[in-house]
Enzyme design. Structure first.
Site, PDB file in Angstrom:
ATOM      1  N   ASP B  10     -43.814  29.527  -1.077  1.00  0.00           N
ATOM      2  CA  ASP B  10     -43.452  28.399  -0.227  1.00  0.00           C
ATOM      3  C   ASP B  10     -44.760  27.840   0.323  1.00  0.00           C
ATOM      4  O   ASP B  10     -45.392  28.449   1.183  1.00  0.00           O
ATOM      5  CB  ASP B  10     -42.540  28.885   0.905  1.00  0.00           C
ATOM      6  CG  ASP B  10     -42.263  27.805   1.953  1.00  0.00           C
ATOM      7  OD1 ASP B  10     -42.710  26.655   1.751  1.00  0.00           O
ATOM      8  OD2 ASP B  10     -41.612  28.120   2.961  1.00  0.00           O
ATOM      9  N   LYS B  72     -50.822  19.034   3.414  1.00  0.00           N
ATOM     10  CA  LYS B  72     -49.711  18.810   2.484  1.00  0.00           C
ATOM     11  C   LYS B  72     -49.225  17.361   2.578  1.00  0.00           C
ATOM     12  O   LYS B  72     -48.728  16.794   1.617  1.00  0.00           O
ATOM     13  CB  LYS B  72     -48.565  19.763   2.818  1.00  0.00           C
ATOM     14  CG  LYS B  72     -47.392  19.712   1.848  1.00  0.00           C
ATOM     15  CD  LYS B  72     -46.331  20.724   2.229  1.00  0.00           C
ATOM     16  CE  LYS B  72     -45.116  20.679   1.343  1.00  0.00           C
ATOM     17  NZ  LYS B  72     -44.102  21.650   1.788  1.00  0.00           N
ATOM     18  N   GLU B 149     -37.175  22.711  -2.021  1.00  0.00           N
ATOM     19  CA  GLU B 149     -37.074  23.666  -0.907  1.00  0.00           C
ATOM     20  C   GLU B 149     -35.630  23.958  -0.490  1.00  0.00           C
ATOM     21  O   GLU B 149     -35.256  25.123  -0.376  1.00  0.00           O
ATOM     22  CB  GLU B 149     -37.931  23.190   0.270  1.00  0.00           C
ATOM     23  CG  GLU B 149     -39.411  23.454  -0.006  1.00  0.00           C
ATOM     24  CD  GLU B 149     -40.365  22.665   0.871  1.00  0.00           C
ATOM     25  OE1 GLU B 149     -39.907  22.038   1.843  1.00  0.00           O
ATOM     26  OE2 GLU B 149     -41.569  22.683   0.584  1.00  0.00           O
ATOM     27  N   ASP B 172     -33.045  21.158   6.063  1.00  0.00           N
ATOM     28  CA  ASP B 172     -34.359  21.793   6.033  1.00  0.00           C
ATOM     29  C   ASP B 172     -35.377  20.908   6.764  1.00  0.00           C
ATOM     30  O   ASP B 172     -35.824  19.899   6.236  1.00  0.00           O
ATOM     31  CB  ASP B 172     -34.761  22.004   4.562  1.00  0.00           C
ATOM     32  CG  ASP B 172     -36.150  22.621   4.415  1.00  0.00           C
ATOM     33  OD1 ASP B 172     -36.801  22.895   5.440  1.00  0.00           O
ATOM     34  OD2 ASP B 172     -36.576  22.834   3.263  1.00  0.00           O
TER      35      ASP B 172
END
Lengths: 302, 570
Positions: B10, B72, B149, B172
């Site tokens: 992850d 990211k 994800e 999420d």
């Protein structure tokens, strides 16, 4: 590719339920994993979706609430689909009509647009959209659909080929709706919604060039491909002309100062801001005014 | 056990972690300091060595010019970050994190690791996905598959409820991205029905709101802060955010000049200030429900994933929207990595998983640029997006549409491929282009079939067939404008190898030094002097290179630091 979907899945067509289908699909899927057998999986999935649609179409309408609005349009008779959706929405509406918070909020909007001194104030719109009645995702979803239909109806989706933009449908308001509901970027999840979203986009000149708006529902022949043509050549010469721009600007100013807002008649001689798109007679100009985004002014044909 | 296990990673905005599929199920891999979460932060220390993880995160406060985090968010763009004199692309920074996780996994599993399943936000576009694959290559990892994800989270949950027949919603909210997926389970099939999201909404945005609140409390505009002040205040905002997940009020202390200032933020004030962020969650939720054609009572469960869902404001918003309490049986920080490990187990045909199959969807529509004749005088309008594979189509998928040439006598057709939902192509993401020659036909418009084949790892193959002569032309979209090419990757790989990486076994010591240094930045008076003493003592012990002694001293000093940090001010 195998012709019969039920054959691929290894079950009989007669009397099969959606549950049987799911079980058969699940069993086959374990031998045809998407990562290991791409072609096999694509064929299996295709068969599954076709068979599922077959079973759903065979069911009497009314029980279809969870199934028809799916995205498997390729093998459905479009007319069937539309009548199913209409039926569902009617059933749904009749059960909800008295109690639904979404309908209560829509009523508030109807009251708001009836009063020109109220609809001009953006905070009133914000207040209605933030209504505490709309609390759950279901209410919000319902309100989203109702409001979109209402706007389409008010701008003449049933009667006209081009939208008739009411004065309250201001540029600012259309933008607000888009920010809230994402209508401009949404391509829709069924035929009716897609049509309404296309119509909504055509209300705002920023999202749709005038020529396209003139034929809102693209014809079957419209999927043409070609190297992009130069855009400027399509525009009439006067669009870029500073003389015309200033004339339009003056007209705009005069109209701004001399005409009070009115709800009753917009199709008459003028409307400001984001007026309806006119047919091919060329009465529509899209000048850029200083300090403003592109706006449209409709002037009667001489 | 297979010779070289595939690990699940992850790669998060704030934290990253790795897991693998052990005999009895997915299991997390600890890093060098013994923790599962490795902060996604990179720093270069005074010896020009590269630090990854907690040590780098602590240096964000003490050395903001040579440390960075949250990269990211730049994946798939050309944005470069400078650390001291060097500049790095987001792929390279992510590669450092991946490399560190790979080393942790190798130490933990006691064998080399070369393949990984890496999770990405479902709403990552093609450019962002390609950048993630490039980062893995730079870290010496082959990507077995990218997994969305929320899909990974669904797999981790689904594993415990194999034979359930249910439909559930995965919400999420990670550090930087928001994803929603609707998943249906039946007879061991885990099927994603719809995905939607917002790649610029996450826990970090809530921290930024708190930063603005704190800045206004000390009478400053966030834009006027120096880099050092900003880093300190941001660390403080992060602390306040965590406190607000557990209580109704957060108190933090800030050093202004030589003065300590008490700052107080109440939960109500925080909730009011973040109302806008919370309401941005609505549209993706609504869209996923719409696409799956569901009403909230048809959902059997709601699962919360991602560290940011610990915030009470998120939980109550979801509860109100769906009239149902969400679940979080698995740690929201761990569940994505665990799910990635399940996918790794599936990819290596682990026998414990032979009754489970997962299918995912393409979260975006894929299509091409077209022109239309419109209006009574047949004007040509360019730039319309014509979908070929609609969003939420189960993948792998293959679809074909027929298109016409614009004019008779046209010699070629240019196929420009885009990804997105907007009706005009310029609002969508450009993926690639293909020129198809067509026979000159003066009597009719030539027709071309365009087939898109999209596979599970997000590769798109385009095949054009000219109807009149059967000629075919195809291409696979691999590179994108702005993405690294294979040559660039191998060249950068060489450059990265030249960068000294701080030895892994030293990570704990480096982290300890950074922790003392961070404390020093935030302390005043006697505490500050004591921290300075501790630092020089610890460095003296380090120089003697006796591992046992180092560990003992670290233990002792750690206890003292725990006490001192209670008075931490920023």
């Amino acid at each position: 590719m195998s012709t019969d979907a039920f054959e691929v899945l290894g079950i009989g067509r007669d009397g099969a339920t959606e549950n049987d289908l799911k079980k058969a699909y699940a069993a086959k899927l374990k031998q045809t994993r998407p990562a290991q057998d791409r072609e096999g999986f694509i064929e299996l999935r295709d068969a599954y979706e076709k068979a599922r649609q077959y079973i759903r179409n065979a069911k009497p309408p009314g029980n279809l609430v969870t199934s028809v609005k799916g995205s498997y349009k390729t093998d459905v008779d479009l007319e069937d689909e539309i009548s199913n959706i209409i039926e569902i929405e009617l059933n749904f509406l009749s059960s909800q009509i008295l109690t639904s918070p979404a309908i209560r909020v829509l009523k508030k909007i109807e009251i708001l647009v009836a009063d020109p001194w109220q609809w001009q104030r953006m905070e009133n719109w914000l207040q209605v959209l933030d209504d505490a009645d709309l609390r759950t995702i279901d209410d919000l979803q319902e309100f989203d659909a109702l409001l979109l239909s209402y706007i389409c109806q008010e701008s003449g989706v049933e009667e006209r080929s081009n939208p008739l933009v009411k004065p309250w449908m201001s540029h600012q308001l259309i933008e607000l709706f888009d920010r809230r509901f994402g209508w401009v970027r949404n391509s829709g999840s069924d035929f009716l919604q897609t049509r309404e979203l296309d119509w909504f986009r055509s209300l705002n000149p920023v999202h749709m060039p005038p020529a396209f708006a003139a034929s809102i529902v693209p014809s079957a022949q419209s999927n043409d491909v070609e190297p992009p043509a130069s855009k400027t050549s399509d525009r009439p010469w006067f669009l870029g002309s500073p003389v015309i721009l200033s004339v339009v600007f003056v007209v705009f100013k005069i109209l701004m100062y001399h005409t009070p807002p009115s709800t009753s008649d917009v199709s008459g001689t003028w409307s400001i801001g984001h007026s309806a798109v006119v047919d091919g007679q060329g009465c529509q100009w899209v000048p850029k005014l200083p300090g403003q985004e592109s706006r449209r002014i409709k002037i009667p044909c001489p | 056990m297979p010779l070289s296990p595939i690990i699940g990673i992850d790669l998060g905005t704030t934290n990253s972690l790795a897991a693998w599929f052990a005999e009895d199920g997915p299991s997390l891999i600890p890093n060098a300091t013994g923790a599962f979460l490795t902060p996604s932060a990179i720093a270069i220390n005074d010896d020009k060595e590269l630090l990854v993880g907690q040590a780098a995160k602590d240096r964000l406060v003490s050395h903001p010019a040579t440390s960075t985090a949250r990269f990211k968010r730049y994946m798939g763009t050309e944005h470069v970050v400078s650390l001291g004199k060097k500049t790095f692309r987001p792929e390279e920074l992510s590669a450092f994190v991946l490399r560190s996780l790979k080393a942790d996994a190798e130490a933990h599993l006691k064998q080399p690791v070369s393949q990984a399943v890496i999770s990405v936000p479902a709403y990552f576009n093609d450019l962002q996905r390609k950048a993630t694959i490039a980062a893995a290559q730079l870290a010496g990892l082959k990507v077995e598959r990218l997994i969305n994800e929320p899909t990974a989270a669904a797999l981790a949950y689904g594993l415990h409820h194999r034979q359930d027949e249910s439909t559930f919603l995965v919400v999420d909210l990670g550090g930087g991205t928001f994803d929603v997926s609707i998943v249906e389970m039946f007879s061991g099939v885990i099927e994603v029905r719809a995905s939607s999201g917002d790649t610029f909404l996450g826990g970090e945005d809530f921290t930024d709101v708190l930063l603005t609140l704190l800045a206004s409390d000390i009478g400053r505009d966030p834009d006027s802060l120096t880099k050092a002040e900003f880093s300190r205040l941001r660390a403080l905002a992060d602390e306040a955010k965590h406190k607000l997940s557990a209580s109704n009020q957060a108190e933090v202390r800030y050093v202004l000049g030589e003065e300590e200032k008490q700052l107080r933020i109440s939960l109500t004030r925080f909730e009011e200030a973040t109302e806008n962020l919370v309401s941005r969650m609505r549209a993706p939720l609504q869209r996923a429900m719409n696409d799956a054609n569901l009403r909230s009572d048809q959902l059997s469960r709601i699962i919360l994933v991602g560290g940011a869902t610990r915030m009470p404001v998120i939980r109550s918003a979801v509860t109100k929207l769906f009239k149902k309490f969400p679940e979080h049986n698995l740690d929201p920080d761990h569940v994505v990595a665990l799910g990635a490990a399940v996918q790794a187990g599936l990819a290596s045909n682990h026998q414990a998983l032979d009754d489970i199959v997962m299918t995912d969807v393409s979260p975006f529509t894929l299509g091409i640029d077209t022109s239309r004749h419109a209006g009574p005088d047949g004007q040509t309008q360019t730039g319309y997006f014509s979908p070929i594979i609609e969003r939420n189509t189960v993948i792998p998928a293959s679809r074909v549409e027929r298109f016409h040439a614009m004019k008779s006598g046209q010699r070629q057709i240019e196929i420009k491929v885009f990804q997105g939902e907007a009706p005009r192509v310029h609002d969508n993401v450009f993926l690639g282009t293909l020129d198809v020659p067509i026979p000159v036909n003066m009597h009719a418009n030539e027709e071309v079939d365009i087939r898109f084949t999209y596979d599970t790892s997000g590769m798109l193959e385009v095949l054009a067939t000219v109807i009149s002569n059967g000629q075919q032309k195809s291409f696979v979209i691999e590179g994108n404008p702005g993405a690294l090419s294979q040559e660039e990757i191998s060249q950068r790989l060489k450059e990265l190898e030249r960068i000294k990486v701080h030895p892994r076994e030293e990570a704990e010591n480096a982290g300890f030094v950074a922790r003392i240094a961070r404390g020093y930045e935030n302390a005043l008076g006697a505490r500050r002097r004591r921290l300075s003493e501790l630092l020089s003592q610890f460095e003296a012990v380090l120089a003697r290179q006796n591992r046992k002694e180092i560990a003992n001293v670290r233990q002792l000093m750690g206890d003292e630091l725990d006490v001192l940090e209670k008075y931490d001010v920023y």
